[in-house]
Scaffold this active site. Structure first.
Site, PDB file in Angstrom:
ATOM      1  N   ASP A 284     -33.455  18.267  43.460  1.00 43.38           N
ATOM      2  CA  ASP A 284     -34.274  16.925  43.475  1.00 43.38           C
ATOM      3  C   ASP A 284     -33.358  15.990  42.569  1.00 43.38           C
ATOM      4  O   ASP A 284     -33.404  16.035  41.688  1.00 43.38           O
ATOM      5  CB  ASP A 284     -35.676  17.199  43.057  1.00 43.38           C
ATOM      6  N   ARG A 286     -34.298  12.621  42.564  1.00 41.76           N
ATOM      7  CA  ARG A 286     -34.972  11.190  42.493  1.00 41.76           C
ATOM      8  C   ARG A 286     -35.168  10.863  40.976  1.00 41.76           C
ATOM      9  O   ARG A 286     -35.273  11.654  40.302  1.00 41.76           O
ATOM     10  CB  ARG A 286     -36.339  11.366  42.904  1.00 41.76           C
TER      11      ARG A 286
END
Length: 352
Positions: A284, A286
């Protein structure tokens, strides 16, 4: 002098197949040409037959190189020494895991000690920002622009985000909504917030929704993004008031093209976690600091977060927004996304 503008120029150059350089303090300058946007002619002009290759440790693990340079972080850089049999076709096969079944034999390779850890780490970050595979030819000539790792950090600094415009926007499920758009001076990404209802003295119900073209627009059944988006609007309306943040972080931060590459790897049997790491990215990627900045600009320091993902709670709180309650957000599965949701539950800690 730190320059987010210089970093923006470097991102544009990489996407166009032009070389750049990164110079970190105390390190020799690192010149780079993205493998994905290169060709035989550009490689010849860049470095002739004298170049190295830079990939991430996630990709290196797939190529069985981490027994030489151990690393547990898929984002960490790994340097491959050039061998006489290297050419453009082999470099492309090294960079792109979709080609692994067609070109299973790629070695032997030898990894080298990474003498420029800050510059190489910044290079991999730039590839992700540009939406490119994290793989480069190195040590060529004639860079379009020379930047520093601090320039990249400045480009990505959420504090540069500001409100650009606000307008009323009645939507299905929330006719009393207002849309607020945010952007920063150098980034092409424009994030938006949908404010549903009006403040009522309670912290808002907030949903962080990362852009998903395939799910939000095309109705993909491979994920639950589209239904989650619409259910969140209804849930916020039902709560009295709240905010949906629509974040331009496609594919958990790796961009649309790389997300579709991950889909192609899923077609070969890999789950969503392994697909990302085989591509050379973190599970991930982000930055939830962007969401925290948007909430701060909207005057909200405490929220009730509509999520099943503990990482979103931790990310907001680390960036200074207090999550006073996690509100579960679960939707039924379908035959196409059952494995995807099970992977989120079993491998990324989603509380489904």
């Amino acid at each position: 002098m730190v320059s987010a503008r210089a970093a923006a120029k470097a991102i544009d150059a990489l996407r166009r197949g032009w070389p750049i350089a990164i110079h970190a303090a105390g390190e020799q300058a690192l010149t780079l040409l993205a493998i994905e946007t290169a060709d035989e002619g550009r490689l010849r002009d860049f470095a002739g037959d004298d170049y190295g290759i830079l990939i991430s440790s996630g990709r290196a693990e797939t190529l069985k190189l981490l027994n030489q340079r151990a690393s547990g972080d898929p984002d960490q850089p790994v340097v491959i020494e050039r061998a006489p049999w290297f050419d453009m076709a082999l470099a492309t096969a090294i960079a792109d895991p979709q080609r692994d079944l067609a070109t299973p034999m790629k070695g032997p390779f030898r990894t080298l000690d990474n003498a420029r850890p800050m510059a190489t780490a910044a290079a991999l970050q730039l590839a992700r920002i540009a939406g490119l595979l994290p793989a480069f030819f190195t040590d060529g000539v004639d860079p379009e622009v020379t930047i520093t790792p601090d320039d990249v950090a400045s480009h990505e600094d959420a504090a540069r985000l500001s409100i650009a415009v606000r307008a009323k926007l009645p939507v299905d499920g929330a006719e009393d909504a207002e849309i607020v758009a945010f952007r920063s001076p150098e980034s092409a990404d424009e994030h938006v917030a949908l404010i549903v209802g009006a403040p009522n003295g309670r912290p808002p119900v907030v949903r962080l929704h990362s852009e998903c073209l395939t799910g939000d627009v095309l109705g993909s059944l491979k994920c639950d993004c589209g239904p989650q988006l619409h259910a969140a609007i209804h849930a916020i309306e039902h709560s009295g008031w709240g905010i949906l943040l629509y974040l331009r972080q496609e594919g958990r931060g790796i961009g649309l093209i790389n997300k579709l590459r991950a889909y192609a790897l899923q077609d070969q049997g890999f789950d969503t976690v392994d697909a990302n790491t085989r591509l050379g990215f973190a599970i991930d990627a982000r930055d939830f600091g962007v969401a925290a900045r948007m909430l701060t600009l909207l005057g909200q320091g405490e929220v009730r977060l509509l999520t099943n993902n503990p990482a979103k709670v931790a990310g907001l709180e680390a960036a200074g927004v207090r999550v006073i309650e996690r509100v579960a957000h679960f939707l039924p599965t379908n035959p196409h996304n059952e494995r995807y949701l099970a992977t989120k539950r079993d491998r990324t800690g989603h509380q489904l």
